[in-house]
Design a protein around this motif. Structure first.
Motif, PDB file in Angstrom:
ATOM      1  N   MET A   1       0.830  -1.178   0.000  1.00 29.97           N
ATOM      2  CA  MET A   1       0.000   0.000   0.000  1.00 29.97           C
ATOM      3  C   MET A   1       0.881   1.249   0.000  1.00 29.97           C
ATOM      4  O   MET A   1       1.932   1.262   0.619  1.00 29.97           O
ATOM      5  CB  MET A   1      -0.905   0.001   1.224  1.00 29.97           C
ATOM      6  CG  MET A   1      -1.841  -1.201   1.310  1.00 29.97           C
ATOM      7  SD  MET A   1      -2.836  -1.397  -0.156  1.00 29.97           S
ATOM      8  CE  MET A   1      -4.356  -0.698   0.361  1.00 29.97           C
ATOM      9  N   ALA A   2       0.410   2.267  -0.666  1.00 25.33           N
ATOM     10  CA  ALA A   2       1.121   3.541  -0.726  1.00 25.33           C
ATOM     11  C   ALA A   2       0.438   4.525   0.218  1.00 25.33           C
ATOM     12  O   ALA A   2      -0.777   4.525   0.355  1.00 25.33           O
ATOM     13  CB  ALA A   2       1.107   4.076  -2.152  1.00 25.33           C
ATOM     14  N   HIS A   3       1.234   5.338   0.872  1.00 24.22           N
ATOM     15  CA  HIS A   3       0.718   6.321   1.823  1.00 24.22           C
ATOM     16  C   HIS A   3       1.008   7.724   1.307  1.00 24.22           C
ATOM     17  O   HIS A   3       2.095   7.982   0.797  1.00 24.22           O
ATOM     18  CB  HIS A   3       1.369   6.127   3.190  1.00 24.22           C
ATOM     19  CG  HIS A   3       1.040   4.815   3.809  1.00 24.22           C
ATOM     20  ND1 HIS A   3       1.702   3.651   3.479  1.00 24.22           N
ATOM     21  CD2 HIS A   3       0.109   4.477   4.732  1.00 24.22           C
ATOM     22  CE1 HIS A   3       1.196   2.648   4.180  1.00 24.22           C
ATOM     23  NE2 HIS A   3       0.225   3.124   4.936  1.00 24.22           N
ATOM     24  N   ILE A  17      -3.299   9.254   4.186  1.00 22.84           N
ATOM     25  CA  ILE A  17      -4.221   8.229   3.701  1.00 22.84           C
ATOM     26  C   ILE A  17      -3.459   7.152   2.938  1.00 22.84           C
ATOM     27  O   ILE A  17      -2.296   7.328   2.579  1.00 22.84           O
ATOM     28  CB  ILE A  17      -5.335   8.821   2.824  1.00 22.84           C
ATOM     29  CG1 ILE A  17      -4.779   9.435   1.544  1.00 22.84           C
ATOM     30  CG2 ILE A  17      -6.162   9.843   3.594  1.00 22.84           C
ATOM     31  CD1 ILE A  17      -5.870   9.843   0.555  1.00 22.84           C
ATOM     32  N   VAL A  18      -4.151   6.042   2.700  1.00 21.96           N
ATOM     33  CA  VAL A  18      -3.576   4.889   2.011  1.00 21.96           C
ATOM     34  C   VAL A  18      -4.241   4.741   0.647  1.00 21.96           C
ATOM     35  O   VAL A  18      -5.457   4.902   0.520  1.00 21.96           O
ATOM     36  CB  VAL A  18      -3.798   3.605   2.843  1.00 21.96           C
ATOM     37  CG1 VAL A  18      -3.246   2.388   2.132  1.00 21.96           C
ATOM     38  CG2 VAL A  18      -3.195   3.743   4.215  1.00 21.96           C
ATOM     39  N   VAL A  19      -3.421   4.432  -0.349  1.00 22.09           N
ATOM     40  CA  VAL A  19      -3.899   4.189  -1.710  1.00 22.09           C
ATOM     41  C   VAL A  19      -3.283   2.874  -2.177  1.00 22.09           C
ATOM     42  O   VAL A  19      -2.113   2.598  -1.913  1.00 22.09           O
ATOM     43  CB  VAL A  19      -3.488   5.341  -2.659  1.00 22.09           C
ATOM     44  CG1 VAL A  19      -3.899   5.040  -4.087  1.00 22.09           C
ATOM     45  CG2 VAL A  19      -4.079   6.660  -2.192  1.00 22.09           C
ATOM     46  N   SER A  20      -4.061   2.096  -2.865  1.00 22.64           N
ATOM     47  CA  SER A  20      -3.574   0.823  -3.383  1.00 22.64           C
ATOM     48  C   SER A  20      -2.378   1.020  -4.306  1.00 22.64           C
ATOM     49  O   SER A  20      -2.338   1.966  -5.100  1.00 22.64           O
ATOM     50  CB  SER A  20      -4.699   0.122  -4.152  1.00 22.64           C
ATOM     51  OG  SER A  20      -4.187  -0.988  -4.866  1.00 22.64           O
ATOM     52  N   ASN A  21      -1.415   0.117  -4.203  1.00 18.55           N
ATOM     53  CA  ASN A  21      -0.250   0.162  -5.094  1.00 18.55           C
ATOM     54  C   ASN A  21      -0.652   0.009  -6.561  1.00 18.55           C
ATOM     55  O   ASN A  21       0.051   0.472  -7.451  1.00 18.55           O
ATOM     56  CB  ASN A  21       0.753  -0.928  -4.727  1.00 18.55           C
ATOM     57  CG  ASN A  21       1.511  -0.610  -3.461  1.00 18.55           C
ATOM     58  OD1 ASN A  21       1.639   0.529  -3.064  1.00 18.55           O
ATOM     59  ND2 ASN A  21       2.007  -1.647  -2.807  1.00 18.55           N
ATOM     60  N   ASP A  22      -1.790  -0.667  -6.814  1.00 14.76           N
ATOM     61  CA  ASP A  22      -2.268  -0.821  -8.189  1.00 14.76           C
ATOM     62  C   ASP A  22      -2.658   0.528  -8.788  1.00 14.76           C
ATOM     63  O   ASP A  22      -2.609   0.700 -10.002  1.00 14.76           O
ATOM     64  CB  ASP A  22      -3.486  -1.754  -8.230  1.00 14.76           C
ATOM     65  CG  ASP A  22      -3.137  -3.177  -7.832  1.00 14.76           C
ATOM     66  OD1 ASP A  22      -1.947  -3.542  -7.914  1.00 14.76           O
ATOM     67  OD2 ASP A  22      -4.053  -3.920  -7.429  1.00 14.76           O
ATOM     68  N   ILE A  23      -3.055   1.464  -7.947  1.00 12.87           N
ATOM     69  CA  ILE A  23      -3.439   2.798  -8.403  1.00 12.87           C
ATOM     70  C   ILE A  23      -2.238   3.734  -8.369  1.00 12.87           C
ATOM     71  O   ILE A  23      -1.995   4.482  -9.320  1.00 12.87           O
ATOM     72  CB  ILE A  23      -4.586   3.361  -7.525  1.00 12.87           C
ATOM     73  CG1 ILE A  23      -5.839   2.524  -7.746  1.00 12.87           C
ATOM     74  CG2 ILE A  23      -4.838   4.827  -7.813  1.00 12.87           C
ATOM     75  CD1 ILE A  23      -6.947   2.793  -6.765  1.00 12.87           C
ATOM     76  N   ALA A  24      -1.489   3.692  -7.284  1.00 12.26           N
ATOM     77  CA  ALA A  24      -0.344   4.596  -7.095  1.00 12.26           C
ATOM     78  C   ALA A  24       0.918   3.976  -7.677  1.00 12.26           C
ATOM     79  O   ALA A  24       1.900   3.761  -6.969  1.00 12.26           O
ATOM     80  CB  ALA A  24      -0.175   4.921  -5.622  1.00 12.26           C
ATOM     81  N   ALA A  29       0.502   9.537 -10.069  1.00 12.37           N
ATOM     82  CA  ALA A  29      -0.739   8.775 -10.275  1.00 12.37           C
ATOM     83  C   ALA A  29      -1.541   8.713  -8.979  1.00 12.37           C
ATOM     84  O   ALA A  29      -2.768   8.846  -8.992  1.00 12.37           O
ATOM     85  CB  ALA A  29      -0.427   7.374 -10.793  1.00 12.37           C
ATOM     86  N   GLY A  30      -0.855   8.531  -7.845  1.00 14.64           N
ATOM     87  CA  GLY A  30      -1.533   8.514  -6.552  1.00 14.64           C
ATOM     88  C   GLY A  30      -2.147   9.862  -6.216  1.00 14.64           C
ATOM     89  O   GLY A  30      -3.294   9.940  -5.768  1.00 14.64           O
TER      90      GLY A  30
END
Length: 115
Positions: A1-3, A17-24, A29-30
């Motif tokens: 997970m990306a923060h 906040i946390v963003v999925s690595n698939d998105i970020a 992109a995040g």
């Protein structure tokens, strides 16, 4: 997970906040995903639990220093000095290594044993 840390006035962290690595897949992109999600143009910087980027994991109230590209916690005492390598605050006197528990006394500029 990306923060990601949201920066407010004075580059102070207001939210993390946390963003999925698939998105970020990239930092931009995040940031784009977050701003689209919240319909904002806020400033976000990626941060890392492993301290892989920007020296320290961002916490609410931390500041982001653009010239150091680092998140820096709030200075705990006026006498403490910023360590330029870690971007953490160090007391002007080293913490005792005798295994005891101590608290910092800002008036006397020394460590005092906890009772």
């Amino acid at each position: 997970m990306a923060h990601f840390a949201k920066l407010g006035v004075g580059n102070i962290v207001e939210q993390v906040i946390v963003v999925s690595n698939d998105i970020a897949i990239t930092e931009q992109a995040g940031v784009d995903f977050i701003n689209k999600l919240f319909n904002t143009r806020d400033v976000w910087k990626q941060t890392s639990y492993n301290n892989n980027i920007r020296k320290n994991f961002a916490g609410i109230g931390y500041s982001y220093d653009q010239s150091r590209d680092a998140f820096i916690p709030k200075k705990p005492f006026n006498s403490w000095i910023l360590n330029e390598t870690t971007c953490l605050w160090n007391a002007p006197v080293a913490y005792p290594t005798d295994g005891g528990k101590y608290t910092w006394n800002e008036t006397n500029l020394n460590w005092e044993i906890k009772e």
